[in-house]
Design a protein around this motif. Sequence first.
Motif, mmCIF file in Angstrom:
data_model
loop_
_atom_site.group_PDB
_atom_site.id
_atom_site.type_symbol
_atom_site.label_atom_id
_atom_site.label_comp_id
_atom_site.label_asym_id
_atom_site.label_seq_id
_atom_site.Cartn_x
_atom_site.Cartn_y
_atom_site.Cartn_z
ATOM 1 N N VAL A 126 0.823 -1.211 0.000
ATOM 2 C CA VAL A 126 0.000 0.000 0.000
ATOM 3 C C VAL A 126 0.858 1.262 0.000
ATOM 4 O O VAL A 126 0.624 2.184 -0.784
ATOM 5 N N LYS A 127 1.877 1.310 0.857
ATOM 6 C CA LYS A 127 2.615 2.567 1.031
ATOM 7 C C LYS A 127 4.040 2.534 0.485
ATOM 8 O O LYS A 127 4.750 3.536 0.535
ATOM 9 N N GLY A 128 4.465 1.407 -0.057
ATOM 10 C CA GLY A 128 5.827 1.277 -0.543
ATOM 11 C C GLY A 128 5.995 1.769 -1.974
ATOM 12 O O GLY A 128 5.143 2.474 -2.527
ATOM 13 N N SER A 129 7.071 1.353 -2.603
ATOM 14 C CA SER A 129 7.408 1.825 -3.950
ATOM 15 C C SER A 129 6.546 1.139 -5.010
ATOM 16 O O SER A 129 5.998 0.059 -4.783
ATOM 17 N N ARG A 134 4.139 -3.658 -8.501
ATOM 18 C CA ARG A 134 4.265 -4.391 -9.779
ATOM 19 C C ARG A 134 4.632 -5.843 -9.515
ATOM 20 O O ARG A 134 4.114 -6.754 -10.182
ATOM 21 N N ARG A 135 5.522 -6.069 -8.576
ATOM 22 C CA ARG A 135 5.916 -7.447 -8.252
ATOM 23 C C ARG A 135 4.711 -8.222 -7.699
ATOM 24 O O ARG A 135 4.503 -9.394 -8.028
ATOM 25 N N PHE A 136 3.915 -7.577 -6.878
ATOM 26 C CA PHE A 136 2.694 -8.188 -6.359
ATOM 27 C C PHE A 136 1.793 -8.640 -7.506
ATOM 28 O O PHE A 136 1.306 -9.783 -7.533
ATOM 29 N N LEU A 137 1.572 -7.759 -8.480
ATOM 30 C CA LEU A 137 0.736 -8.109 -9.628
ATOM 31 C C LEU A 137 1.341 -9.255 -10.427
ATOM 32 O O LEU A 137 0.646 -10.219 -10.789
ATOM 33 N N LEU A 225 -9.459 0.231 -6.249
ATOM 34 C CA LEU A 225 -8.143 -0.006 -6.834
ATOM 35 C C LEU A 225 -8.080 0.718 -8.170
ATOM 36 O O LEU A 225 -9.063 0.711 -8.925
ATOM 37 N N ARG A 226 -6.935 1.324 -8.459
ATOM 38 C CA ARG A 226 -6.799 2.050 -9.723
ATOM 39 C C ARG A 226 -5.444 1.743 -10.348
ATOM 40 O O ARG A 226 -4.400 1.986 -9.743
ATOM 41 N N TYR A 227 -5.488 1.178 -11.538
ATOM 42 C CA TYR A 227 -4.251 0.907 -12.276
ATOM 43 C C TYR A 227 -3.805 2.187 -12.972
ATOM 44 O O TYR A 227 -4.614 2.892 -13.581
ATOM 45 N N ILE A 228 -2.515 2.491 -12.876
ATOM 46 C CA ILE A 228 -1.985 3.723 -13.463
ATOM 47 C C ILE A 228 -0.957 3.344 -14.526
ATOM 48 O O ILE A 228 0.219 3.115 -14.228
ATOM 49 N N LEU A 272 -0.035 0.939 -9.224
ATOM 50 C CA LEU A 272 -1.363 0.589 -8.721
ATOM 51 C C LEU A 272 -1.617 1.442 -7.488
ATOM 52 O O LEU A 272 -0.769 1.507 -6.592
ATOM 53 N N SER A 273 -2.763 2.107 -7.445
ATOM 54 C CA SER A 273 -3.098 2.953 -6.297
ATOM 55 C C SER A 273 -4.340 2.421 -5.594
ATOM 56 O O SER A 273 -5.191 1.770 -6.203
ATOM 57 N N PHE A 274 -4.441 2.745 -4.288
ATOM 58 C CA PHE A 274 -5.567 2.318 -3.470
ATOM 59 C C PHE A 274 -6.225 3.553 -2.862
ATOM 60 O O PHE A 274 -5.541 4.442 -2.338
ATOM 61 N N PHE A 275 -7.542 3.581 -2.936
ATOM 62 C CA PHE A 275 -8.286 4.729 -2.427
ATOM 63 C C PHE A 275 -9.314 4.256 -1.398
ATOM 64 O O PHE A 275 -10.060 3.306 -1.644
ATOM 65 N N ILE A 276 -9.317 4.915 -0.239
ATOM 66 C CA ILE A 276 -10.297 4.639 0.814
ATOM 67 C C ILE A 276 -11.209 5.852 0.915
ATOM 68 O O ILE A 276 -10.747 6.956 1.210
ATOM 69 N N ASN A 277 -12.474 5.630 0.622
ATOM 70 C CA ASN A 277 -13.447 6.728 0.605
ATOM 71 C C ASN A 277 -12.934 7.884 -0.254
ATOM 72 O O ASN A 277 -12.974 9.062 0.149
ATOM 73 N N SER A 278 -12.412 7.518 -1.428
ATOM 74 C CA SER A 278 -11.946 8.461 -2.463
ATOM 75 C C SER A 278 -10.656 9.191 -2.097
ATOM 76 O O SER A 278 -10.238 10.093 -2.828
ATOM 77 N N ARG A 279 -9.992 8.818 -1.017
ATOM 78 C CA ARG A 279 -8.723 9.435 -0.637
ATOM 79 C C ARG A 279 -7.613 8.399 -0.753
ATOM 80 O O ARG A 279 -7.778 7.248 -0.331
ATOM 81 N N GLU A 280 -6.474 8.800 -1.320
ATOM 82 C CA GLU A 280 -5.397 7.852 -1.573
ATOM 83 C C GLU A 280 -4.834 7.317 -0.267
ATOM 84 O O GLU A 280 -4.381 8.072 0.599
ATOM 85 N N ALA A 281 -4.856 5.981 -0.130
ATOM 86 C CA ALA A 281 -4.493 5.348 1.134
ATOM 87 C C ALA A 281 -3.031 5.561 1.503
ATOM 88 O O ALA A 281 -2.691 5.688 2.680
ATOM 89 N N SER A 282 -2.143 5.586 0.498
ATOM 90 C CA SER A 282 -0.719 5.727 0.785
ATOM 91 C C SER A 282 -0.378 7.100 1.354
ATOM 92 O O SER A 282 0.609 7.263 2.080
ATOM 93 N N VAL A 283 -1.199 8.089 1.030
ATOM 94 C CA VAL A 283 -0.937 9.476 1.461
ATOM 95 C C VAL A 283 -1.775 9.846 2.678
ATOM 96 O O VAL A 283 -1.256 10.397 3.664
ATOM 97 N N TYR A 284 -3.070 9.544 2.634
ATOM 98 C CA TYR A 284 -3.994 10.018 3.658
ATOM 99 C C TYR A 284 -4.454 8.922 4.624
ATOM 100 O O TYR A 284 -5.075 9.239 5.645
#
Length: 372
Positions: A126-129, A134-137, A225-228, A272-284
């Motif tokens: 979630v919060k790493g590089s 990508r390795r997870f996928l 989940l959002r693929y970038i 790949l980004s993750f959003f919790i209630n429309s806010r990016e989990a890695s940041v907020y």
Amino acid sequence: MFVNRISLRHYRNYEALMLEGLGDVNLILGQNAQGKTNLVEALYCLAMTKSHRTSKDRELIAFNAPDGAAHIEAEVTRKYGNLKLELAYSLQGKKAKINGLEQRRLSEFIGSLNVVMFAPEDLEIVKGSPGIRRRFLDMEIGQVQPGYLFHLQQYQKVLLQRGNLLKQLWGKKDGGGAMLEIWDAQLAEHGVKIVKKRKQFIKKLQIWAEEIHRGITNGGEELKLRYIPSFGEREEEDEAVLLDKFMLKLSQTREQEIRRGMTLTGPHRDDLSFFINSREASVYGSQGQQRTTALSLKLAEIELIHEEIGEYPVLLLDDVLSELDPYRQTQLIETFQSKVQTFITATGIESLNADRLKGACQFQVHGGRIDS
């Protein structure tokens, strides 16, 4: 899917091990540096032919191995029968066998045993590089779609060759256009297949992860989940369209790539980004929210693999239950009990929700030896 037994020879700190009498839930207990993680790592290797901890296979071979090789064997029950799986690591490479028959390609071996690994470093998904995500996928898609690994391997080979050419072209007048176009075409051919498979996988993972996350948070949070991608739109999956967009992006960035000596576009740059209630989990997201997101992803993997292959994978929990609070421990335990064969490593039973793990098989590890 059920592992009936596993044996190790000259693997890490195990000179010889035969572990039988395995149950639905197996607790691997012991102090640090005794070999707990090595055991679940061996199961992961048997599934993926590579470690989740190191890219150097020689580190898996015991220092005193008389034949210079490490061996992993297991008997696995699948819905269509039993399989004897064998994997050997040596300085010359890897050899894999199914029921005594050596596999010509490792990709033909991968998928014989399916696992979901959850380790402390997975919280970094979630919060790493971006490379961690990508390795997870790549690892998870590769388990259920071996063809994906072929395109990934070919892509990485072309990427290396193209990168070498870009470095050579710096300052040259002719620009090496003809040769670069050849590599561009091959890079795009494999790259679009990787991107398409990733998008399809994320779309399915989203369905499961969203439902699981909503349950863990009692409906208080919505996970998206959002693929970038580095080219094309997130939702675009038509290969012909993706191919055109990839080739266009490569032509647009060519001068910049030559100056920097590297390929700047392709699935090796995606995220790949993750959003919790429309806010990016890695940041907020709080630490608790980030942990819940990682947990939701792993539980979603279990269901997605079941959906893809018709049976549940084996779950490997490497020193992760103690990282979760009692509530998240309970959520995880309730998910795998009576459904998924599970291997749990921990320094002691006191760090676990012991009441919910009654009846689990216990194995004590001491310096590469196991007592049941």
